[in-house]
Design a protein around this motif. Structure first.
Motif, short mmCIF file in Angstrom:
data_model
loop_
_atom_site.label_atom_id
_atom_site.label_comp_id
_atom_site.label_asym_id
_atom_site.label_seq_id
_atom_site.Cartn_x
_atom_site.Cartn_y
_atom_site.Cartn_z
N ALA A 1 0.82 -1.22 0.00
CA ALA A 1 0.00 0.00 0.00
C ALA A 1 0.85 1.27 0.00
CB ALA A 1 -0.94 -0.01 1.20
N ALA A 2 1.87 1.32 0.85
CA ALA A 2 2.67 2.55 0.94
C ALA A 2 3.45 2.79 -0.36
CB ALA A 2 3.64 2.48 2.12
N LEU A 3 4.04 1.73 -0.91
CA LEU A 3 4.79 1.90 -2.15
C LEU A 3 3.87 2.24 -3.31
CD1 LEU A 3 7.32 -1.07 -1.85
CD2 LEU A 3 7.88 1.37 -1.82
N ALA A 4 2.68 1.64 -3.30
CA ALA A 4 1.73 1.93 -4.37
C ALA A 4 1.35 3.41 -4.34
CB ALA A 4 0.49 1.05 -4.24
N ALA A 5 1.03 3.91 -3.15
CA ALA A 5 0.62 5.32 -3.04
C ALA A 5 1.77 6.24 -3.41
CB ALA A 5 0.14 5.60 -1.62
N ALA A 6 2.96 5.93 -2.90
CA ALA A 6 4.10 6.81 -3.16
C ALA A 6 4.46 6.83 -4.64
CB ALA A 6 5.29 6.36 -2.32
N THR A 7 4.49 5.64 -5.26
CA THR A 7 4.91 5.60 -6.68
C THR A 7 3.83 6.19 -7.59
OG1 THR A 7 4.15 3.31 -6.82
CG2 THR A 7 6.51 3.64 -6.49
N GLN A 8 2.62 6.28 -7.07
CA GLN A 8 1.57 6.91 -7.85
C GLN A 8 1.67 8.44 -7.76
OE1 GLN A 8 -2.38 5.80 -6.54
NE2 GLN A 8 -2.82 5.21 -8.65
N ARG A 9 2.10 8.90 -6.60
CA ARG A 9 2.06 10.35 -6.35
C ARG A 9 3.38 11.05 -6.63
NH1 ARG A 9 -1.82 12.01 -2.50
NH2 ARG A 9 -0.28 13.39 -1.56
N ALA A 10 4.48 10.31 -6.58
CA ALA A 10 5.79 10.99 -6.68
C ALA A 10 6.60 10.48 -7.86
CB ALA A 10 6.57 10.77 -5.39
N GLU A 11 7.45 11.36 -8.34
CA GLU A 11 8.31 10.96 -9.47
C GLU A 11 9.50 10.15 -9.01
OE1 GLU A 11 9.25 14.71 -11.16
OE2 GLU A 11 7.27 14.86 -12.09
N ARG A 12 9.98 10.50 -7.79
CA ARG A 12 11.16 9.79 -7.28
C ARG A 12 10.82 9.23 -5.91
NH1 ARG A 12 16.85 12.41 -8.29
NH2 ARG A 12 16.45 13.74 -6.52
N VAL A 13 10.99 7.93 -5.79
CA VAL A 13 10.64 7.27 -4.53
C VAL A 13 11.86 6.54 -4.00
CG1 VAL A 13 9.16 5.54 -3.43
CG2 VAL A 13 8.22 7.03 -5.22
N ALA A 14 12.26 6.90 -2.78
CA ALA A 14 13.36 6.18 -2.11
C ALA A 14 12.75 5.26 -1.06
CB ALA A 14 14.30 7.18 -1.46
N VAL A 15 13.40 4.13 -0.83
CA VAL A 15 12.89 3.15 0.14
C VAL A 15 13.93 2.97 1.24
CG1 VAL A 15 11.92 0.83 0.42
CG2 VAL A 15 11.78 1.97 -1.81
N VAL A 16 13.46 3.02 2.49
CA VAL A 16 14.39 2.91 3.62
C VAL A 16 13.89 1.88 4.63
CG1 VAL A 16 13.29 4.84 4.88
CG2 VAL A 16 15.65 4.20 5.41
N PHE A 17 14.85 1.20 5.26
CA PHE A 17 14.56 0.34 6.41
C PHE A 17 15.51 0.77 7.52
CE2 PHE A 17 15.41 -3.27 9.16
CZ PHE A 17 14.14 -3.75 9.42
N VAL A 18 15.02 0.76 8.75
CA VAL A 18 15.89 1.12 9.88
C VAL A 18 16.04 -0.07 10.81
CG1 VAL A 18 16.30 2.74 11.78
CG2 VAL A 18 14.97 3.48 9.79
N PHE A 19 17.26 -0.52 11.05
CA PHE A 19 17.48 -1.48 12.13
C PHE A 19 17.38 -0.69 13.42
CE2 PHE A 19 19.47 -4.14 8.80
CZ PHE A 19 18.85 -5.35 9.09
N ASP A 20 16.28 -0.90 14.11
CA ASP A 20 15.88 -0.07 15.24
C ASP A 20 16.64 -0.51 16.50
OD1 ASP A 20 14.55 1.16 17.32
OD2 ASP A 20 12.54 0.83 16.49
N THR A 21 17.50 0.36 16.99
CA THR A 21 18.30 -0.01 18.16
C THR A 21 17.42 -0.24 19.40
OG1 THR A 21 18.74 2.38 18.26
CG2 THR A 21 20.54 0.97 17.56
N GLU A 22 16.25 0.40 19.44
CA GLU A 22 15.32 0.16 20.55
C GLU A 22 14.86 -1.30 20.58
OE1 GLU A 22 13.83 1.82 23.24
OE2 GLU A 22 15.68 2.88 22.76
N ILE A 23 14.73 -1.89 19.39
CA ILE A 23 14.30 -3.29 19.30
C ILE A 23 15.52 -4.21 19.46
CG2 ILE A 23 13.27 -5.04 17.78
CD1 ILE A 23 11.53 -2.79 16.59
N LEU A 24 16.59 -3.87 18.75
CA LEU A 24 17.77 -4.75 18.76
C LEU A 24 18.34 -4.93 20.17
CD1 LEU A 24 19.86 -3.78 15.58
CD2 LEU A 24 17.96 -5.38 15.80
N LYS A 25 18.27 -3.89 20.98
CA LYS A 25 18.92 -3.99 22.29
C LYS A 25 18.22 -5.01 23.20
CE LYS A 25 16.75 -0.19 24.85
NZ LYS A 25 16.77 1.25 25.03
#
Ligand SMILES: Cc1cc2nc3c(=O)[nH]c(=O)nc-3n(C[C@H](O)[C@H](O)[C@H](O)COP(=O)(O)OP(=O)(O)OC[C@H]3O[C@@H](n4cnc5c(N)ncnc54)[C@H](O)[C@@H]3O)c2cc1C
Length: 471
Positions: free
Chosen positions: A19-43
């Motif tokens: 859903a998020a990628l579909a909406a973003a790629t529909q609305r924007a010309e340039r779409v970057a994708v990010v993932f965060v290794f969350d230190t709050e979870i990892l710890k």
């Protein structure tokens, strides 16, 4: 059309029907994708070879490869998303930030903080479930507390558009060369971890192959789903948990294979939606019983028994086989999850939260909503739970669901010499039979650490004092 957007992926690690990628790629010309290794979870992860991290890493590798094949790449950060996401959004000067909604209390709070800090316009989407908590309501407008009417209402409410593919538009990815110095996928070692052994291959491609294979067996799901020695269920929960597969796609695919088995399988997917709804509506379940009065139950503190359960040394072969398989693979069949959870709470009389937290540490498919729901169901403290006076007899469960003792033989090899009857309860076998099978109770296999017949009335007494429901 706006110029640029950032999509933050979390438990939706795929590039299709998203859903998020579909909406973003529909609305924007340039779409970057990010993932965060969350230190709050990892710890909080106790094991350096945590299998979930290995699975997630594998999914991200696939996403990165797919993006690279299309001229972009995945950005991967390591830190606190509340800091990292606004910083990246500012660095890339995106107009929009998109992500899919997550219903866990920690995620809700985190997402609110990110939303407050980011200067871009924030768009969040329904993706992890087909129907969100407020979309399936009782006649009086409240949340359901019983699965069967919830399931009925879910089916009556769901519309084609809820299940439709969220089409990700090609050609809108942010070119890799313009992503500057943003960081790429680190190794597990860079994160301070090491690979854990996985019994399945991470990623969308592997998940989709598994879904297709399961499709050939789906018609028999109803009859075969309770037998741990058989290949009766889909084993897809880790893919759903981490979003390597789209839940909409699973429903759509099941609908193309009409049968009783397919209906039953979809009913299980709706159980998943039910528990997500319960967590969203009643977040207190994370801290205690769904029925708050059940927090007064006086569970026993029995560290030795808890350890015997964890190590698969209880003297109940089906429990020991399930727990040993679990430790070795991070996987447990649903029938066995119910049986070992009942044993911990109603034979060993140990608090369900001790079992819940061990499962949370070990399960490859660990999902707060499902795990909490499963444990509270077994302990009779939860929503639509097993009545407290209904207590699984481990020997009968073993005879019924592992009739030839195949699963037990695989994981408790010291009992292999026993026949299909004795293997369910070696302590009830005659001395000659044990001798012939090479089993010496108390030496190479434990005697039962408790007696089910003695414990059952104790459990009923313990729970009945708080929840006086008539049997
Ligand atoms: C004590 C306990 C703890 C559990 N913890 C988790 C957990 O952390 N994560 C998790 O995904 N499931 C959990 N479950 C539910 C269930 O055991 C697993 O979803 C199932 O075993 C996964 O195997 P499968 O993919 O082959 O399921 P299938 O039988 O193929 O079912 C398809 C999908 O439906 C969903 N599903 C199936 N059974 C249930 C159920 N009883 N409740 C909710 N959803 C269900 C899962 O997403 C599953 O992948 C737990 C159950 C119990 C009793």
């Amino acid at each position: 059309m706006k110029k640029s957007a950032l999509v933050w992926i979390r438990r939706d690690l795929r590039l299709h029907d998203h859903a998020a990628l579909a909406a973003a790629t529909q609305r924007a010309e340039r779409v970057a994708v990010v993932f965060v290794f969350d230190t709050e979870i990892l710890k909080h992860l106790q094991d350096r070879d945590d299998r979930r991290l290995t699975f997630i890493h594998g999914c991200l590798k696939e996403v990165d490869e797919q993006l690279r094949a299309e001229g972009s790449r995945l950005i991967v950060l390591h830190g606190d998303p509340v800091e990292e996401i606004p910083r990246l959004a500012a660095q890339l000067q995106v107009e929009e930030l998109h992500f899919n909604r997550d219903y866990e209390p920690y995620a809700i709070q985190r997402d609110a903080l990110v939303t407050a800090r980011v200067s871009a316009e924030v768009h969040h989407h329904k993706d992890t479930v087909v129907m969100e908590a407020d979309e399936v309501r009782t006649g009086s407008g409240g949340p359901f507390k019983v699965y069967t009417p919830y399931g009925r209402a879910w089916r009556n409410t769901v519309r084609e558009r809820d299940l439709a593919e969220r089409v990700v538009h090609p050609g809108h990815w942010w070119p890799a060369q313009d992503l500057g110095a943003t960081s790429s996928l680190p190794s597990l070692e860079d994160l301070g971890f090491q690979p854990g052994n996985l019994f399945i291959t991470p990623g969308t491609q592997a998940g989709t192959s598994r879904l297709l294979q399961f499709g050939q067996r789906m018609a028999h799901y109803g009859e075969r789903r309770n037998f741990p020695a058989e290949d009766g269920t889909s084993n897809l929960s880790p893919y759903f948990r981490h979003g390597a597969l789209s839940i909409r796609q699973a429903f759509r695919y099941a609908a193309t294979l009409p049968s009783e088995g397919s209906e039953k399988w979809q009913a299980e997917l709706i159980w998943r939606e039910f528990y997500q709804m319960i967590l969203a509506e009643f977040p207190h379940v994370v801290r205690g019983a769904f029925k708050p009065e059940m927090d007064a139950v006086e569970w026993q503190h029995q560290p030795d028994h808890l350890q015997a359960w964890i190590q698969g040394q209880t003297g109940y072969p089906i429990i020991d086989a399930a727990m040993r398989c679990f430790r070795a693979t991070g996987w447990m069949h649903n029938r066995l999850r119910m049986v070992v959870a009942s044993f911990l709470t109603k034979d060993l009389l140990i608090h369900w939260q001790e079992g819940e937290s061990y499962f949370a540490r070990m399960l490859l498919d660990f999902d707060l909503a499902q795990n909490n729901g499963g444990w509270q169901w077994a302990a009779s403290t939860g929503v639509d739970a097993q009545p407290y006076f209904r207590i699984f007899n481990p020997k009968l469960q073993s005879e019924r669901f592992d009739p030839k003792g195949e699963f037990i033989r695989e994981w408790v090899p010291e009992l292999t010499g026993l026949d299909g009857k004795s293997i369910h309860a070696p302590a009830e076998s005659g001395p000659l039979e044990l001798l012939a099978a090479g089993v010496t109770l108390g030496q190479n296999y434990p005697r039962p650490i408790v007696d089910h017949a003695t414990q059952k009335p104790l459990a009923i007494q313990m729970l009945a004092s708080i929840a006086p429901v008539k049997a």
